[in-house]
Design an enzyme around this catalytic site. Structure first.
Site, PDB file in Angstrom:
ATOM      1  N   GLY A  36     -49.049   7.547  -4.569  1.00 38.97           N
ATOM      2  CA  GLY A  36     -47.677   6.937  -3.917  1.00 38.97           C
ATOM      3  C   GLY A  36     -46.904   7.994  -3.254  1.00 38.97           C
ATOM      4  O   GLY A  36     -47.605   9.204  -2.735  1.00 38.97           O
ATOM      5  N   THR A  37     -45.704   7.827  -2.923  1.00 38.36           N
ATOM      6  CA  THR A  37     -44.946   8.412  -1.912  1.00 38.36           C
ATOM      7  C   THR A  37     -44.632   9.960  -2.636  1.00 38.36           C
ATOM      8  O   THR A  37     -44.565  11.055  -1.854  1.00 38.36           O
ATOM      9  CB  THR A  37     -43.436   7.964  -1.948  1.00 38.36           C
ATOM     10  OG1 THR A  37     -43.549   6.557  -1.571  1.00 38.36           O
ATOM     11  CG2 THR A  37     -42.826   8.621  -0.645  1.00 38.36           C
ATOM     12  N   GLY A  39     -46.581  11.261  -5.578  1.00 37.69           N
ATOM     13  CA  GLY A  39     -47.468  11.952  -6.110  1.00 37.69           C
ATOM     14  C   GLY A  39     -48.893  11.151  -6.267  1.00 37.69           C
ATOM     15  O   GLY A  39     -48.971  10.230  -5.698  1.00 37.69           O
ATOM     16  N   ASP A 158     -37.392  -0.658  -6.264  1.00 28.17           N
ATOM     17  CA  ASP A 158     -38.635  -0.428  -5.497  1.00 28.17           C
ATOM     18  C   ASP A 158     -39.519  -1.402  -5.738  1.00 28.17           C
ATOM     19  O   ASP A 158     -40.527  -1.054  -5.691  1.00 28.17           O
ATOM     20  CB  ASP A 158     -39.091   0.971  -5.573  1.00 28.17           C
ATOM     21  CG  ASP A 158     -40.084   1.259  -4.366  1.00 28.17           C
ATOM     22  OD1 ASP A 158     -39.996   0.744  -3.359  1.00 28.17           O
ATOM     23  OD2 ASP A 158     -40.770   2.298  -4.623  1.00 28.17           O
TER      24      ASP A 158
HETATM   25  N1  LIG Z   1     -50.010   1.873 -15.181  1.00 33.46           N
HETATM   26  C1  LIG Z   1     -50.939   1.883 -14.153  1.00 33.46           C
HETATM   27  N2  LIG Z   1     -51.953   1.442 -14.380  1.00 33.46           N
HETATM   28  C2  LIG Z   1     -52.909   0.981 -13.422  1.00 33.46           C
HETATM   29  N3  LIG Z   1     -52.666   1.461 -12.049  1.00 33.46           N
HETATM   30  C3  LIG Z   1     -51.360   2.095 -11.852  1.00 33.46           C
HETATM   31  C4  LIG Z   1     -50.398   2.129 -12.824  1.00 33.46           C
HETATM   32  N4  LIG Z   1     -49.380   2.905 -12.282  1.00 33.46           N
HETATM   33  C5  LIG Z   1     -49.561   2.803 -10.922  1.00 33.46           C
HETATM   34  N5  LIG Z   1     -50.791   2.264 -10.663  1.00 33.46           N
HETATM   35  C6  LIG Z   1     -51.152   2.143  -9.477  1.00 33.46           C
HETATM   36  O1  LIG Z   1     -51.502   3.497  -8.834  1.00 33.46           O
HETATM   37  C7  LIG Z   1     -51.186   3.227  -7.289  1.00 33.46           C
HETATM   38  C8  LIG Z   1     -50.137   4.198  -6.889  1.00 33.46           C
HETATM   39  O2  LIG Z   1     -49.116   4.066  -7.552  1.00 33.46           O
HETATM   40  P1  LIG Z   1     -47.694   4.682  -7.434  1.00 33.46           P
HETATM   41  O3  LIG Z   1     -46.682   4.206  -8.127  1.00 33.46           O
HETATM   42  O4  LIG Z   1     -47.614   6.197  -7.141  1.00 33.46           O
HETATM   43  O5  LIG Z   1     -47.379   4.284  -5.710  1.00 33.46           O
HETATM   44  P2  LIG Z   1     -47.279   3.086  -5.111  1.00 33.46           P
HETATM   45  O6  LIG Z   1     -46.316   2.304  -6.110  1.00 33.46           O
HETATM   46  O7  LIG Z   1     -48.190   2.325  -4.393  1.00 33.46           O
HETATM   47  O8  LIG Z   1     -46.128   3.707  -3.796  1.00 33.46           O
HETATM   48  P3  LIG Z   1     -44.724   4.404  -3.937  1.00 33.46           P
HETATM   49  O9  LIG Z   1     -44.822   5.716  -5.114  1.00 33.46           O
HETATM   50  O10 LIG Z   1     -44.502   4.874  -2.623  1.00 33.46           O
HETATM   51  O11 LIG Z   1     -43.550   3.476  -4.388  1.00 33.46           O
HETATM   52  C9  LIG Z   1     -50.789   1.984  -7.180  1.00 33.46           C
HETATM   53  O12 LIG Z   1     -51.910   1.284  -6.875  1.00 33.46           O
HETATM   54  C10 LIG Z   1     -50.418   1.490  -8.662  1.00 33.46           C
HETATM   55  O13 LIG Z   1     -50.827  -0.013  -8.840  1.00 33.46           O
END
Ligand SMILES: Nc1ncnc2c1ncn2[C@@H]1O[C@H](COP(=O)(O)OP(=O)(O)OP(=O)(O)O)[C@@H](O)[C@H]1O
Length: 476
Positions: A36-37, A39, A158
Site C-alpha cells: 500500500g501507500t 508499507g 479511504d
Molecule cells: N487483513 C488482510 N487480509 C488479507 N489481505 C489484506 C488484509 N489487509 C490488507 N490486505 C491486502 O493487502 C493489500 C495491500 O493493502 P494496503 O491496505 O496496504 O494497501 P491498499 O489498501 O491497497 O492501498 P493504500 O495503502 O494505498 O490504501 C491489498 O490487496 C489488501 O486487500
C-alpha cells in the site's frame, strides 16, 4: 499475539535462538501479499498449538526518512482499534512497534479475497456481471460494518474496493470485513507515503466536499465512497475515474470533479447551500462554476431503471450535499434490502439453485520479498520489538462508554511528490501467479505475484480502458 487474541506485545529484544524478534517467532512468514501507500502486507501463519496454521495479515508501516516516529497518541488510537468487535470489521489482533526506528506492525485476521479482486475476476476472467444476491449481500455487510464504525465515531476516509475484504473458505466464508479503518490519522502524520515505492493514492472514491477543499467533514465521505463502490459492483468499472493532480499539498482535483459532474450534473447552491463555503469552489470559478454539464444521467451509466430501488439507494449515496446524503443506518433500512433476492451472510454462494459457484482466485503470494521489504530471497532481517502499550497511559481503556471522535477533522492523505503519475494505459488483464491455499510458490510464480502486486498498486480501481460491455441490464 498471534493467537487471534488482543494481547499486547511485551518483548523488546530478540530471542537467542533466532535473529527474529520474539513476537515474529510466533509466526511462519509465508510472503508478501500486497503493498500500500505506507508499507507492505505479509501473509503469516500462527505456530501456537491453540491456533496452529491460522492465517494472519501483518501490515508493516515503514517509517519515512524525515518522520519522527509514531506518536503515543497515534499508538493509543491504534490500540483502541483492537477493541472493535464486529463481524463486518476486520479484526486487529495485535500491534507491534520496533522502537529502534519506530516502525509499526499491525497484525490482522487474514481475508482471502477483496472487492478489487472479485470485480476484476468478473471483468477480466468471467466476463459477466456479479449476481444480484452477491452484490446485495456485499453491500449490506459493508454498510453494516460501516454503521458500526460510524456509530463509534470512526470515519474510514479511504474506502475503496481493495479495503473491503471478503473471507475465503471456512466458517466465515463470504463474510465482508471492512479493513484499514481508523488509520487515516496515523497516515497523516508522522507516517508519510513511502517515496520509493511509486504507489498512487486513488481519488476515485473521494467525496465532492473533500475534492472542493472541505477541512471539516463527516461520515458522509464514507457513504460517497460506498456509492462509488456499489456502482462499480454493478458495472465492473470505476464510476468516476479522474486523473489525479500530483502536488505536495492538497491540490485541486479538477479532473475528478469533472468526471463526477458529467454523470451527476452540476451541483447548485440551491441543492447544496454550503457549497459556497468550500475553498475550491471560489478558487476555480472559471472551471467549475463556468462549465455546464448537460445530459447527466447516472442511471444510464449504471444501467439501472430510474425507478428501481437499487437506483434510488445509489442516488441517495451520491447526493452532493453531505448533510442530505443517506447514512449507513438509513441505507440498511432501504427498500432495496427488503426485496428479492434477500441478502445473506455468505455473499459468495450462488443465489439460485443450479447456478454455478464462482471460484475466486486466492491471493498471489510473493515469497521473494522478505519482511524488511527488500526484494531478495534472504531470510528476514532482525528487528527489535517492544510493547506498544507499555508505559502508554490509556492504551487499554476498559470502560470506554462514550464514542470517541477519531477522524472527524483532519487532512487528506497526500501523495508523495515523487509518486508516478497514473498510468492510464491498460494494465488490466494481468492474470496468473495465483497461489492456491497460500502455499509458498516457485520462484517464477513468486516473481509473477510480485509483478501482479506491483501492477495492482498502479491500478487502484482498475479504471482502464477496454472494459467488456455490460452483459445484461439488471432490475434490482
Ligand atoms: N487483513 C488482510 N487480509 C488479507 N489481505 C489484506 C488484509 N489487509 C490488507 N490486505 C491486502 O493487502 C493489500 C495491500 O493493502 P494496503 O491496505 O496496504 O494497501 P491498499 O489498501 O491497497 O492501498 P493504500 O495503502 O494505498 O490504501 C491489498 O490487496 C489488501 O486487500
Amino acid at each position: 499475539m498471534g493467537d487471534g487474541t488482543a494481547a499486547s506485545t511485551t518483548n523488546r529484544g530478540h530471542s537467542s535462538s533466532s535473529n527474529k524478534p520474539e513476537w515474529l517467532q510466533q509466526y511462519d512468514l509465508i510472503g508478501k501479499i500486497g503493498e500500500g501507500t505506507y508499507g507492505l502486507v505479509f501473509l503469516a501463519r500462527t505456530k501456537s498449538a491453540a491456533n496452529r496454521g491460522k492465517s494472519i495479515a501483518i501490515k508493516k508501516f515503514k517509517q519515512s526518512k524525515d518522520g519522527d516516529g509514531v506518536s503515543p497518541t497515534a499508538i493509543r488510537e491504534i490500540m483502541l482499534l483492537r477493541e472493535i468487535p464486529h463481524e463486518n470489521v476486520v479484526k486487529l489482533v495485535n500491534v507491534h512497534i520496533n522502537h529502534a526506528d519506530m516502525s509499526l506492525y499491525l497484525a490482522f485476521d487474514y481475508a482471502e479475497h477483496d472487492l478489487y479482486e472479485i470485480i476484476r475476476h468478473h471483468r477480466d476472467k468471467l466476463n459477466h456481471s456479479i449476481n444480484q444476491y452477491t452484490v446485495k449481500s456485499l453491500l449490506w455487510q459493508l454498510l453494516n460494518g460501516l454503521n458500526y464504525l460510524h456509530s463509534n465515531w470512526i470515519i474510514h476516509r479511504d474506502l475503496k474496493p481493495s479495503n473491503i475484504l471478503v473471507m475465503g473458505d471456512g466458517e466465515e466464508h463470504g463474510v465482508v470485513k471492512v479493513a484499514d479503518f481508523g488509520l487515516a490519522r496515523i497516515y497523516q502524520a508522522p507516517l508519510k507515503p513511502l517515496s520509493e515505492n511509486g504507489v498512487v493514492v486513488t481519488i476515485w472514491y473521494r467525496a465532492p466536499e473533500l475534492l472542493l477543499g472541505a477541512k471539516h467533514y463527516t461520515s458522509a465521505v464514507d457513504m460517497w465512497a460506498v456509492g462509488c463502490i456499489f456502482a462499480e459492483l454493478l458495472t465492473l468499472k470505476p464510476l468516476f475515474q479522474g486523473a489525479e493532480v500530483k502536488a505536495m499539498s492538497n491540490p485541486f482535483q479538477l479532473d475528478q470533479l469533472d468526471k463526477i459532474f458529467k454523470v451527476l450534473g452540476h451541483p447548485t447552491l440551491e441543492k447544496w447551500p454550503t457549497l459556497a463555503n468550500l475553498p475550491h469552489w471560489h478558487q476555480d470559478v472559471q472551471h467549475i462554476q463556468g462549465h455546464k454539464y448537460d445530459n447527466a444521467s447516472l442511471y444510464n451509466v449504471v444501467h439501472l431503471p430510474p425507478k428501481s430501488p437499487a437506483y434510488d439507494l445509489l442516488s441517495k449515496m451520491l447526493e452532493y450535499d453531505p448533510r442530505k446524503r443517506i447514512t449507513a443506518a438509513q441505507a440498511l433500512e432501504h427498500e432495496y434490502f427488503r426485496i428479492e433476492p434477500l441478502h445473506g451472510r455468505n455473499a459468495l454462494v450462488p443465489c439460485q439453485p443450479g447456478e454455478k459457484v464462482v471460484n475466486y482466485p486466492t491471493r498471489p503470494v510473493d515469497t521473494t520479498t522478505d519482511f524488511e521489504g527488500t526484494t531478495s530471497i534472504q531470510p528476514s532481517q532482525p528487528v527489535s520489538s517492544g510493547n506498544a502499550a507499555g508505559g502508554m497511559p490509556g492504551a487499554h481503556p476498559s470502560n470506554r462508554s462514550v464514542p470517541r471522535p477519531m477522524n472527524v477533522v483532519g487532512m487528506q492523505r497526500m501523495p508523495h511528490q515523487s509518486m508516478q503519475a497514473y498510468n492510464l494505459t491498460s494494465q488490466a488483464g494481468m492474470g496468473g501467479g495465483m497461489n492456491p491455499g497460500g502455499i509458498p510458490m516457485q520462484r517464477g510464480a513468486a516473481a509473477q505475484a510480485h509483478q501482479q502486486q506491483h501492477l495492482r498498486r498502479k491500478d487502484p480501481g482498475m479504471g482502464m480502458p477496454g472494459y467488456p460491455p455490460q452483459q445484461r441490464s439488471r432490475r434490482f
